[in-house]
Design a protein around this motif. Structure first.
Motif, PDB file in Angstrom:
ATOM      1  N   VAL A 224       0.838  -1.207   0.000  1.00 22.37           N
ATOM      2  CA  VAL A 224       0.000   0.000   0.000  1.00 22.37           C
ATOM      3  C   VAL A 224       0.871   1.256   0.000  1.00 22.37           C
ATOM      4  O   VAL A 224       0.615   2.210  -0.763  1.00 22.37           O
ATOM      5  CB  VAL A 224      -0.947   0.005   1.224  1.00 22.37           C
ATOM      6  CG1 VAL A 224      -1.687   1.329   1.323  1.00 22.37           C
ATOM      7  CG2 VAL A 224      -1.944  -1.146   1.127  1.00 22.37           C
ATOM      8  N   LEU A 225       1.893   1.266   0.828  1.00 25.07           N
ATOM      9  CA  LEU A 225       2.782   2.430   0.903  1.00 25.07           C
ATOM     10  C   LEU A 225       3.535   2.631  -0.415  1.00 25.07           C
ATOM     11  O   LEU A 225       3.666   3.753  -0.911  1.00 25.07           O
ATOM     12  CB  LEU A 225       3.773   2.256   2.050  1.00 25.07           C
ATOM     13  CG  LEU A 225       3.165   2.316   3.460  1.00 25.07           C
ATOM     14  CD1 LEU A 225       4.178   1.851   4.503  1.00 25.07           C
ATOM     15  CD2 LEU A 225       2.691   3.728   3.784  1.00 25.07           C
ATOM     16  N   PHE A 226       4.016   1.546  -1.001  1.00 28.18           N
ATOM     17  CA  PHE A 226       4.715   1.642  -2.281  1.00 28.18           C
ATOM     18  C   PHE A 226       3.786   2.139  -3.385  1.00 28.18           C
ATOM     19  O   PHE A 226       4.203   2.883  -4.270  1.00 28.18           O
ATOM     20  CB  PHE A 226       5.301   0.282  -2.676  1.00 28.18           C
ATOM     21  CG  PHE A 226       6.528  -0.113  -1.907  1.00 28.18           C
ATOM     22  CD1 PHE A 226       7.518   0.817  -1.616  1.00 28.18           C
ATOM     23  CD2 PHE A 226       6.712  -1.420  -1.474  1.00 28.18           C
ATOM     24  CE1 PHE A 226       8.665   0.462  -0.907  1.00 28.18           C
ATOM     25  CE2 PHE A 226       7.841  -1.791  -0.779  1.00 28.18           C
ATOM     26  CZ  PHE A 226       8.826  -0.848  -0.484  1.00 28.18           C
ATOM     27  N   ALA A 227       2.515   1.719  -3.333  1.00 27.18           N
ATOM     28  CA  ALA A 227       1.556   2.140  -4.352  1.00 27.18           C
ATOM     29  C   ALA A 227       1.340   3.643  -4.313  1.00 27.18           C
ATOM     30  O   ALA A 227       1.384   4.326  -5.345  1.00 27.18           O
ATOM     31  CB  ALA A 227       0.233   1.403  -4.153  1.00 27.18           C
ATOM     32  N   ALA A 228       1.091   4.174  -3.115  1.00 28.95           N
ATOM     33  CA  ALA A 228       0.873   5.614  -2.980  1.00 28.95           C
ATOM     34  C   ALA A 228       2.110   6.396  -3.405  1.00 28.95           C
ATOM     35  O   ALA A 228       2.019   7.416  -4.109  1.00 28.95           O
ATOM     36  CB  ALA A 228       0.503   5.944  -1.530  1.00 28.95           C
ATOM     37  N   ALA A 229       3.294   5.905  -3.006  1.00 31.97           N
ATOM     38  CA  ALA A 229       4.537   6.580  -3.376  1.00 31.97           C
ATOM     39  C   ALA A 229       4.759   6.536  -4.877  1.00 31.97           C
ATOM     40  O   ALA A 229       5.178   7.523  -5.497  1.00 31.97           O
ATOM     41  CB  ALA A 229       5.709   5.918  -2.657  1.00 31.97           C
ATOM     42  N   SER A 230       4.462   5.391  -5.494  1.00 30.59           N
ATOM     43  CA  SER A 230       4.672   5.234  -6.929  1.00 30.59           C
ATOM     44  C   SER A 230       3.808   6.191  -7.734  1.00 30.59           C
ATOM     45  O   SER A 230       4.282   6.834  -8.671  1.00 30.59           O
ATOM     46  CB  SER A 230       4.356   3.786  -7.339  1.00 30.59           C
ATOM     47  OG  SER A 230       4.434   3.618  -8.728  1.00 30.59           O
TER      48      SER A 230
ATOM     49  N   THR B  39       8.738   9.989  -1.787  1.00 28.17           N
ATOM     50  CA  THR B  39       9.982   9.435  -1.251  1.00 28.17           C
ATOM     51  C   THR B  39       9.800   8.968   0.190  1.00 28.17           C
ATOM     52  O   THR B  39      10.308   7.911   0.587  1.00 28.17           O
ATOM     53  CB  THR B  39      11.105  10.483  -1.318  1.00 28.17           C
ATOM     54  OG1 THR B  39      11.306  10.872  -2.689  1.00 28.17           O
ATOM     55  CG2 THR B  39      12.404   9.931  -0.760  1.00 28.17           C
ATOM     56  N   PHE B  40       9.056   9.753   0.972  1.00 25.37           N
ATOM     57  CA  PHE B  40       8.764   9.341   2.348  1.00 25.37           C
ATOM     58  C   PHE B  40       7.948   8.044   2.354  1.00 25.37           C
ATOM     59  O   PHE B  40       8.207   7.129   3.145  1.00 25.37           O
ATOM     60  CB  PHE B  40       7.994  10.440   3.073  1.00 25.37           C
ATOM     61  CG  PHE B  40       7.552  10.049   4.464  1.00 25.37           C
ATOM     62  CD1 PHE B  40       8.436  10.080   5.525  1.00 25.37           C
ATOM     63  CD2 PHE B  40       6.242   9.637   4.701  1.00 25.37           C
ATOM     64  CE1 PHE B  40       8.036   9.706   6.805  1.00 25.37           C
ATOM     65  CE2 PHE B  40       5.832   9.263   5.974  1.00 25.37           C
ATOM     66  CZ  PHE B  40       6.733   9.298   7.026  1.00 25.37           C
ATOM     67  N   GLY B  41       6.953   7.965   1.440  1.00 25.84           N
ATOM     68  CA  GLY B  41       6.153   6.741   1.344  1.00 25.84           C
ATOM     69  C   GLY B  41       7.001   5.544   0.959  1.00 25.84           C
ATOM     70  O   GLY B  41       6.835   4.441   1.492  1.00 25.84           O
ATOM     71  N   ASP B  42       7.951   5.754   0.022  1.00 28.83           N
ATOM     72  CA  ASP B  42       8.869   4.684  -0.366  1.00 28.83           C
ATOM     73  C   ASP B  42       9.713   4.228   0.817  1.00 28.83           C
ATOM     74  O   ASP B  42       9.919   3.033   1.033  1.00 28.83           O
ATOM     75  CB  ASP B  42       9.789   5.183  -1.483  1.00 28.83           C
ATOM     76  CG  ASP B  42       9.382   4.643  -2.844  1.00 28.83           C
ATOM     77  OD1 ASP B  42       8.638   3.646  -2.894  1.00 28.83           O
ATOM     78  OD2 ASP B  42       9.795   5.229  -3.853  1.00 28.83           O
ATOM     79  N   SER B  43      10.218   5.194   1.583  1.00 28.54           N
ATOM     80  CA  SER B  43      11.065   4.871   2.739  1.00 28.54           C
ATOM     81  C   SER B  43      10.280   4.091   3.792  1.00 28.54           C
ATOM     82  O   SER B  43      10.775   3.103   4.359  1.00 28.54           O
ATOM     83  CB  SER B  43      11.630   6.157   3.357  1.00 28.54           C
ATOM     84  OG  SER B  43      12.393   6.873   2.414  1.00 28.54           O
TER      85      SER B  43
ATOM     86  N   LEU C  18      -5.663   4.289  -7.709  1.00 26.46           N
ATOM     87  CA  LEU C  18      -5.090   5.588  -7.351  1.00 26.46           C
ATOM     88  C   LEU C  18      -4.549   6.300  -8.593  1.00 26.46           C
ATOM     89  O   LEU C  18      -4.800   7.491  -8.809  1.00 26.46           O
ATOM     90  CB  LEU C  18      -3.960   5.405  -6.338  1.00 26.46           C
ATOM     91  CG  LEU C  18      -4.341   4.975  -4.915  1.00 26.46           C
ATOM     92  CD1 LEU C  18      -3.087   4.682  -4.108  1.00 26.46           C
ATOM     93  CD2 LEU C  18      -5.168   6.051  -4.235  1.00 26.46           C
ATOM     94  N   GLY C  19      -3.804   5.549  -9.409  1.00 26.44           N
ATOM     95  CA  GLY C  19      -3.239   6.135 -10.618  1.00 26.44           C
ATOM     96  C   GLY C  19      -4.305   6.532 -11.616  1.00 26.44           C
ATOM     97  O   GLY C  19      -4.183   7.556 -12.298  1.00 26.44           O
ATOM     98  N   ALA C  20      -5.357   5.713 -11.725  1.00 24.63           N
ATOM     99  CA  ALA C  20      -6.439   6.031 -12.659  1.00 24.63           C
ATOM    100  C   ALA C  20      -7.138   7.316 -12.239  1.00 24.63           C
ATOM    101  O   ALA C  20      -7.446   8.182 -13.074  1.00 24.63           O
ATOM    102  CB  ALA C  20      -7.433   4.873 -12.712  1.00 24.63           C
ATOM    103  N   ARG C  21      -7.387   7.461 -10.966  1.00 20.14           N
ATOM    104  CA  ARG C  21      -8.033   8.670 -10.464  1.00 20.14           C
ATOM    105  C   ARG C  21      -7.152   9.896 -10.714  1.00 20.14           C
ATOM    106  O   ARG C  21      -7.638  10.951 -11.148  1.00 20.14           O
ATOM    107  CB  ARG C  21      -8.320   8.512  -8.966  1.00 20.14           C
ATOM    108  CG  ARG C  21      -8.888   9.751  -8.291  1.00 20.14           C
ATOM    109  CD  ARG C  21     -10.174  10.205  -8.939  1.00 20.14           C
ATOM    110  NE  ARG C  21     -10.693  11.416  -8.316  1.00 20.14           N
ATOM    111  CZ  ARG C  21     -11.557  12.233  -8.890  1.00 20.14           C
ATOM    112  NH1 ARG C  21     -11.984  11.977 -10.106  1.00 20.14           N
ATOM    113  NH2 ARG C  21     -11.984  13.301  -8.258  1.00 20.14           N
ATOM    114  N   TRP C  22      -5.864   9.735 -10.471  1.00 16.94           N
ATOM    115  CA  TRP C  22      -4.932  10.850 -10.653  1.00 16.94           C
ATOM    116  C   TRP C  22      -4.856  11.252 -12.129  1.00 16.94           C
ATOM    117  O   TRP C  22      -4.768  12.425 -12.470  1.00 16.94           O
ATOM    118  CB  TRP C  22      -3.544  10.456 -10.152  1.00 16.94           C
ATOM    119  CG  TRP C  22      -2.650  11.636  -9.931  1.00 16.94           C
ATOM    120  CD1 TRP C  22      -2.045  12.392 -10.883  1.00 16.94           C
ATOM    121  CD2 TRP C  22      -2.283  12.204  -8.673  1.00 16.94           C
ATOM    122  NE1 TRP C  22      -1.311  13.395 -10.311  1.00 16.94           N
ATOM    123  CE2 TRP C  22      -1.442  13.304  -8.945  1.00 16.94           C
ATOM    124  CE3 TRP C  22      -2.577  11.889  -7.343  1.00 16.94           C
ATOM    125  CZ2 TRP C  22      -0.888  14.079  -7.941  1.00 16.94           C
ATOM    126  CZ3 TRP C  22      -2.007  12.659  -6.349  1.00 16.94           C
ATOM    127  CH2 TRP C  22      -1.181  13.747  -6.653  1.00 16.94           C
TER     128      TRP C  22
END
Length: 290
Positions: free
Chosen positions: A14-20, A49-53, A85-89
């Motif tokens: 989930v965190l990687f998805a939001a960061a990506s 980057t914070f989400g990735d970390s 998330l990406g589709a919405r963005w």
């Protein structure tokens, strides 16, 4: 421990998805500014980057209690969270075909985990065990960098995506050993070669990934990163760390089919995640407040 590793792996996904999604939006936008300067000046990129970390920290915790063969395949669920998330963005709708591919990925992962019962192995391996596999992987990365320097467009994006996937797969394997060293104190941790190779792998993978975002079509680089990381980690788990898949006879056929289905679904979903806006669904993030 298995359930805890699964839960932690899904939180990391989930965190990687939001960061990506956040980083794709910044890195893929061509403003004419040099890439490094554009990223450094973007608050959204720093949030990503914070989400990735944070995701990496949770991934490390998952690898501390679970095997590479269990944790790394589960991280491809990042796509399941990143897709809406990406589709919405991007201002588009998730298609029916994408909703079909998502359950295929979930089912493949479930069958792999239940039937294969991945596990076993050691947290750390001596350098002589790393040498054959590490040499091949280093040659792959060197070849990818050479292609990226000589080519442009899709070829550059794909080669950088492969390099990033390999680097992140190596990093995931090294995390198990580094987590094991934490209990021996900071001096042991800081003087271990594994710690510094991990730092180089993460830094190199991140640099290659960010470069790939702006090098060409995201549908070329994203599947390479997403498939490459768990694949490389699984190979290291089997060949270097001695991890195992518990299967007999026909179970190997089933596992083979699920792995193929997993890869196909992952590539398809990654390409969908990288697809630009198609059907408007309302104001995107850049339109708010205008």
């Amino acid at each position: 421990m298995t359930l805890l590793a699964v839960a932690l792996a899904l939180v990391a996904a989930v965190l990687f998805a939001a960061a990506s999604v956040a980083q794709h939006h910044v890195a893929a936008a061509d403003t004419g500014e040099p890439l490094v300067r554009r990223l450094a000046r973007s608050p959204l990129w720093w949030v990503g980057t914070f989400g990735d970390s944070a995701g990496f920290a949770v991934q490390a915790a998952a690898l501390g209690v679970g095997s590479l063969l269990l944790v790394q395949p589960l991280l491809v669920t990042t796509l399941l969270f990143a897709l809406p998330l990406g589709a919405r963005w991007a201002g588009r709708r998730v298609t029916r075909l994408e909703w079909v591919r998502a359950p295929v990925l979930v089912a493949s992962l479930a069958v792999f985990v239940v039937v294969g019962e991945p596990g076993g192995g050691v947290d750390r391996a001596p350098a002589r065990d790393w040498l054959p596999t590490g040499t091949v992987l280093a040659a792959v990365v060197a070849g990818c960098v050479a292609v990226a320097l000589l080519r442009r467009g899709t070829a550059r994006a794909l080669s950088l995506g492969v390099a990033a996937g390999v680097a992140f797969g190596v990093a995931a394997a090294l995390v198990k050993g580094v987590v094991n060293l934490i209990g021996d104190g900071p001096l042991t941790l800081l003087t271990s070669a594994e710690t510094w190779v991990l730092v180089v792998a993460v830094a190199g993978g991140t640099a290659a990934q960010q470069w790939s975002y702006s090098a060409g079509d995201l549908s070329a680089s994203l599947p390479a990163v997403t498939v490459g990381e768990p694949l490389v980690a699984a190979v290291i788990g089997l060949l270097v760390l001695g991890e195992t898949i518990r299967a007999d006879g026909p179970e190997w056929v089933l596992i083979g089919v699920t792995v193929v289905a997993m890869v196909v679904a992952t590539v398809s979903l990654a390409r969908s995640s990288a697809r630009p806006a198609a059907t408007p669904v309302g104001p995107g993030p850049d339109d708010r407040g205008r």
